[in-house]
Design an enzyme around this catalytic site. Structure first.
Site, mmCIF file in Angstrom:
data_model
loop_
_atom_site.group_PDB
_atom_site.id
_atom_site.type_symbol
_atom_site.label_atom_id
_atom_site.label_comp_id
_atom_site.label_asym_id
_atom_site.label_seq_id
_atom_site.Cartn_x
_atom_site.Cartn_y
_atom_site.Cartn_z
ATOM 1 N N THR A 27 0.869 -1.179 0.000
ATOM 2 C CA THR A 27 0.000 0.000 0.000
ATOM 3 C C THR A 27 0.904 1.227 0.000
ATOM 4 O OG1 THR A 27 -0.091 0.229 2.415
ATOM 5 C CG2 THR A 27 -1.713 -1.247 1.398
ATOM 6 N N THR A 56 3.259 -1.062 4.735
ATOM 7 C CA THR A 56 2.488 0.052 5.277
ATOM 8 C C THR A 56 3.421 1.259 5.395
ATOM 9 O OG1 THR A 56 1.355 -1.629 6.588
ATOM 10 C CG2 THR A 56 0.967 0.664 7.203
ATOM 11 N N VAL A 82 7.359 -2.203 7.188
ATOM 12 C CA VAL A 82 7.243 -0.746 7.212
ATOM 13 C C VAL A 82 7.884 -0.176 5.945
ATOM 14 C CG1 VAL A 82 7.792 1.355 8.471
ATOM 15 C CG2 VAL A 82 7.301 -0.755 9.728
ATOM 16 N N LYS A 83 7.086 0.623 5.237
ATOM 17 C CA LYS A 83 7.570 1.212 3.986
ATOM 18 C C LYS A 83 8.104 2.606 4.300
ATOM 19 C CE LYS A 83 5.686 0.870 -0.685
ATOM 20 N NZ LYS A 83 4.426 1.016 -1.425
ATOM 21 N N ILE A 84 9.330 2.863 3.882
ATOM 22 C CA ILE A 84 9.991 4.137 4.192
ATOM 23 C C ILE A 84 10.587 4.692 2.898
ATOM 24 C CG2 ILE A 84 12.009 5.122 5.385
ATOM 25 C CD1 ILE A 84 11.384 3.419 7.755
#
Ligand code: E4P
Length: 216
Positions: A27, A56, A82-84
């Site tokens: 996402t 996310t 975790v998307k960074i």
């Protein structure tokens, strides 16, 4: 090659998951914004449907706040990644989160040097955006080839998620190059199943059978 679905739409996620082709979900804030539901609620709903990594994305731009968001996200479900974004602050956050054992997907990768730095800092995944590069007359799949070569040269464990997929050829070329994952929007997943000769063939077989089906 794993297939992730690139959407936050829960109906689409359920539909394609039922076809057995969804290994994970990606996402981003734009995809969540289309859904009219809170990030936490939607991510938890997705986690009930798909048994695989769910990316996310953080909304902070400062590394300390990124870390706080990341630590909060991973309490939501065991499969959260975790998307960074690939920024200087993003790299500082990655370094710390990787040491804590939090899985990070570094997003908005547009060059091999960015992918190299992300891998050195401990990214579990990188997301190079092939479609957005093609949109500006650059070579999206050429970048995938470079990243796979670099990671293979140095035995990095970082997995390559081919992102910003625009058509089935992106998916096929990803598999030929040996990418770990392609994250594919629902409309493109549909196209992966289809070939006009398959439809034509089914129609012809049924029509031929119709002519003889009552023979004893
Ligand atoms: C990847 O993780 C992103 O969500 C996505 O692939 C971006 O695709 P777009 O360029 O079509 O927005």
């Amino acid at each position: 090659m794993d297939f992730y679905i690139d959407t936050a739409n829960i109906d689409d996620i359920k539909k394609y998951n039922a076809l057995g082709i969804v290994d994970g979900v990606t996402t981003n804030p734009s995809l969540i914004a289309k859904e009219g539901v809170s990030l936490e609620k939607r991510i938890k709903e997705i986690a009930e449907v798909v048994d695989g990594p769910i990316s996310t994305e953080v909304l902070a731009t400062d590394y300390k706040e990124m870390i706080e968001e990341a630590r909060k996200y991973v309490t939501w479900h065991k499969n959260i990644v975790v998307k960074i974004p690939m920024t200087v602050d993003g790299m500082k956050a990655l370094k710390i989160l990787a040491k804590e054992g939090i899985k990070v997907n570094i997003t908005l990768i547009f060059s091999a040097s960015q992918a190299l730095i992300a891998a050195k800092n401990g990214a579990t995944y990188v997301s190079p955006f092939v479609g957005r590069l093609d949109d500006i007359s650059e070579d999206g799949m050429g970048l995938i080839n470079e990243i796979i070569t670099i990671y293979s040269n140095y035995n990095f464990d970082t997995k390559v998620i081919v992102a910003s997929v625009r058509h089935p050829r992106h998916v096929v070329d990803s598999a030929i190059m040996g990418a770990d994952i392609a994250t594919v929007p629902p409309a493109i997943l549909d196209k992966l199943f289809k070939h006009p000769l398959t439809d034509k063939g089914v129609k012809a077989f049924l029509s031929d059978w119709e002519k003889v089906k009552n023979l004893q």
